[in-house]
Motif scaffolding. Structure first.
Motif, PDB file in Angstrom:
ATOM      1  N   SER A  67       0.643  -1.383   0.511  1.00 35.76           N
ATOM      2  CA  SER A  67      -0.063   0.038  -0.138  1.00 35.76           C
ATOM      3  C   SER A  67       0.996   1.185   0.679  1.00 35.76           C
ATOM      4  O   SER A  67       0.550   2.700  -1.192  1.00 35.76           O
ATOM      5  CB  SER A  67      -0.936  -0.433   1.390  1.00 35.76           C
ATOM      6  N   LEU A  68       2.196   0.914   0.807  1.00 34.59           N
ATOM      7  CA  LEU A  68       2.752   2.361   0.984  1.00 34.59           C
ATOM      8  C   LEU A  68       4.251   2.703  -0.367  1.00 34.59           C
ATOM      9  O   LEU A  68       4.315   3.231   0.170  1.00 34.59           O
ATOM     10  CB  LEU A  68       3.552   2.353   1.934  1.00 34.59           C
ATOM     11  N   ARG A  69       4.216   1.382  -0.870  1.00 36.13           N
ATOM     12  CA  ARG A  69       4.754   1.407  -2.092  1.00 36.13           C
ATOM     13  C   ARG A  69       6.132   1.212  -1.245  1.00 36.13           C
ATOM     14  O   ARG A  69       7.209   2.064  -1.837  1.00 36.13           O
ATOM     15  CB  ARG A  69       4.793   2.497  -3.257  1.00 36.13           C
ATOM     16  N   CYS A  70       6.896   0.644  -0.654  1.00 36.00           N
ATOM     17  CA  CYS A  70       7.846   0.053   0.144  1.00 36.00           C
ATOM     18  C   CYS A  70       7.874  -0.750   0.292  1.00 36.00           C
ATOM     19  O   CYS A  70       7.955  -1.391   0.059  1.00 36.00           O
ATOM     20  CB  CYS A  70       8.374   1.296   1.348  1.00 36.00           C
ATOM     21  N   GLU A  71       9.369  -1.490   0.640  1.00 38.12           N
ATOM     22  CA  GLU A  71       9.770  -2.990   1.455  1.00 38.12           C
ATOM     23  C   GLU A  71       9.576  -2.995   2.802  1.00 38.12           C
ATOM     24  O   GLU A  71       9.397  -2.220   4.147  1.00 38.12           O
ATOM     25  CB  GLU A  71      11.701  -3.039   1.476  1.00 38.12           C
ATOM     26  N   PRO A  72       9.394  -4.133   3.089  1.00 34.26           N
ATOM     27  CA  PRO A  72       8.311  -4.882   3.901  1.00 34.26           C
ATOM     28  C   PRO A  72       9.455  -4.659   5.202  1.00 34.26           C
ATOM     29  O   PRO A  72       8.921  -4.323   6.311  1.00 34.26           O
ATOM     30  CB  PRO A  72       8.186  -6.068   4.095  1.00 34.26           C
ATOM     31  N   SER A  73      10.547  -4.824   5.052  1.00 32.55           N
ATOM     32  CA  SER A  73      11.682  -4.719   6.482  1.00 32.55           C
ATOM     33  C   SER A  73      11.668  -3.001   6.946  1.00 32.55           C
ATOM     34  O   SER A  73      11.436  -3.022   8.079  1.00 32.55           O
ATOM     35  CB  SER A  73      13.284  -5.051   5.765  1.00 32.55           C
ATOM     36  N   ASN A  74      11.157  -2.471   5.904  1.00 32.39           N
ATOM     37  CA  ASN A  74      11.327  -0.701   6.343  1.00 32.39           C
ATOM     38  C   ASN A  74       9.613   0.236   7.280  1.00 32.39           C
ATOM     39  O   ASN A  74       9.760   0.678   8.522  1.00 32.39           O
ATOM     40  CB  ASN A  74      11.216   0.487   4.845  1.00 32.39           C
ATOM     41  N   VAL A  75       8.631  -1.060   6.739  1.00 28.09           N
ATOM     42  CA  VAL A  75       7.259  -1.648   7.686  1.00 28.09           C
ATOM     43  C   VAL A  75       7.406  -2.078   8.824  1.00 28.09           C
ATOM     44  O   VAL A  75       6.797  -1.769   9.637  1.00 28.09           O
ATOM     45  CB  VAL A  75       6.505  -2.335   6.474  1.00 28.09           C
ATOM     46  N   THR A  76       8.292  -3.089   8.874  1.00 28.39           N
ATOM     47  CA  THR A  76       9.062  -3.889  10.053  1.00 28.39           C
ATOM     48  C   THR A  76       8.979  -2.895  11.462  1.00 28.39           C
ATOM     49  O   THR A  76       9.098  -2.713  12.336  1.00 28.39           O
ATOM     50  CB  THR A  76      10.262  -4.870  10.105  1.00 28.39           C
ATOM     51  N   GLY A  77      10.132  -2.056  10.715  1.00 26.23           N
ATOM     52  CA  GLY A  77      11.074  -1.282  12.007  1.00 26.23           C
ATOM     53  C   GLY A  77       9.609  -0.450  12.195  1.00 26.23           C
ATOM     54  O   GLY A  77       9.913   0.628  13.448  1.00 26.23           O
ATOM     55  N   ILE A  78       8.937   0.477  11.019  1.00 24.48           N
ATOM     56  CA  ILE A  78       7.837   1.606  11.984  1.00 24.48           C
ATOM     57  C   ILE A  78       7.042   0.669  12.527  1.00 24.48           C
ATOM     58  O   ILE A  78       6.446   2.000  13.575  1.00 24.48           O
ATOM     59  CB  ILE A  78       7.687   2.031  10.659  1.00 24.48           C
ATOM     60  N   VAL A  79       6.473  -0.475  11.984  1.00 23.88           N
ATOM     61  CA  VAL A  79       5.651  -0.907  13.029  1.00 23.88           C
ATOM     62  C   VAL A  79       5.842  -1.067  14.611  1.00 23.88           C
ATOM     63  O   VAL A  79       5.612  -1.089  15.546  1.00 23.88           O
ATOM     64  CB  VAL A  79       4.802  -2.350  12.384  1.00 23.88           C
ATOM     65  N   ASP A  80       7.466  -1.634  14.876  1.00 25.05           N
ATOM     66  CA  ASP A  80       8.055  -1.348  15.517  1.00 25.05           C
ATOM     67  C   ASP A  80       7.901  -0.342  16.578  1.00 25.05           C
ATOM     68  O   ASP A  80       7.661  -0.428  17.990  1.00 25.05           O
ATOM     69  CB  ASP A  80       9.512  -1.946  16.214  1.00 25.05           C
ATOM     70  N   ARG A  81       8.000   1.245  15.913  1.00 23.63           N
ATOM     71  CA  ARG A  81       8.659   1.866  16.668  1.00 23.63           C
ATOM     72  C   ARG A  81       6.881   2.460  17.585  1.00 23.63           C
ATOM     73  O   ARG A  81       6.999   3.037  18.470  1.00 23.63           O
ATOM     74  CB  ARG A  81       9.111   3.202  16.166  1.00 23.63           C
ATOM     75  N   LEU A  82       5.660   2.395  16.332  1.00 27.57           N
ATOM     76  CA  LEU A  82       4.291   2.897  16.901  1.00 27.57           C
ATOM     77  C   LEU A  82       3.908   1.865  17.423  1.00 27.57           C
ATOM     78  O   LEU A  82       3.395   1.768  18.971  1.00 27.57           O
ATOM     79  CB  LEU A  82       3.734   2.604  15.430  1.00 27.57           C
ATOM     80  N   GLU A  83       4.562   0.435  18.297  1.00 28.70           N
ATOM     81  CA  GLU A  83       4.398  -0.512  19.128  1.00 28.70           C
ATOM     82  C   GLU A  83       4.376  -0.444  20.303  1.00 28.70           C
ATOM     83  O   GLU A  83       3.820  -0.552  21.368  1.00 28.70           O
ATOM     84  CB  GLU A  83       4.587  -2.128  18.701  1.00 28.70           C
TER      85      GLU A  83
END
Length: 159
Positions: free
Chosen positions: A78-94
């Motif tokens: 959806s955001l047109r980026c790599e899943p590894s980038n999303v993992t870091g973003i979700v880690d920080r939000l979590e």
């Protein structure tokens, strides 16, 4: 464009009109206006995110997760980026209590990210802070907003 003695356009140089649909002045003006709106929206979105101690990417993930829980891969798509980038973003939000990971009800082997109640409230406050996105639309009537929405959907190929 030159004219012949009969008053009809001289097509000896080309059979095409002077401007293609991609370069006619009206299309160029519309494209520039859309670009200006998008740039202003992104600038304000980044500022609003910063007021909530979020990056723009974190705010976009949070907004997306307020719609429904999603696996990392779907967020990345959806955001047109790599899943590894999303993992870091979700880690920080979590770590801030805005997002949680939970098993996917359809496949318990897969984890999905979901906005918490605090995450939904933060996303709501962020959305409400976007004056630029809201104010110009408030100046349009409901009929005008409907026409604009329908035209934008049509441009995106949506029904």
């Amino acid at each position: 464009m030159a004219s012949s003695s009969t008053g009809s356009p001289d097509r000896s140089r080309t059979d095409r009109p002077t401007h293609s649909p991609r370069t006619d002045p009206l299309t160029l003006e519309v494209v520039e206006l859309i670009g200006t709106i998008v740039a202003r929206y992104h600038e304000e979105y980044e500022q609003a995110a910063a007021q909530h101690s979020l990056t723009g990417a974190q705010a976009r993930v949070l907004r997306l997760l307020t719609l429904q829980p999603l696996p990392m891969r779907r967020i990345a798509t959806s955001l047109r980026c790599e899943p590894s980038n999303v993992t870091g973003i979700v880690d920080r939000l979590e770590s801030r209590g805005l997002v949680e990971r939970r098993p996917d009800p359809a496949d318990r082997r897969v984890k999905v990210a979901a906005a918490t109640e605090e995450g939904r409230a933060t996303a709501r406050r962020l959305r409400d802070a976007l004056d630029f996105a809201n104010e110009p639309l408030a100046a349009l009537s409901e009929e005008e907003r409907t026409v604009l929405r329908d035209l934008l959907r049509r441009m995106l190929g949506e029904p």
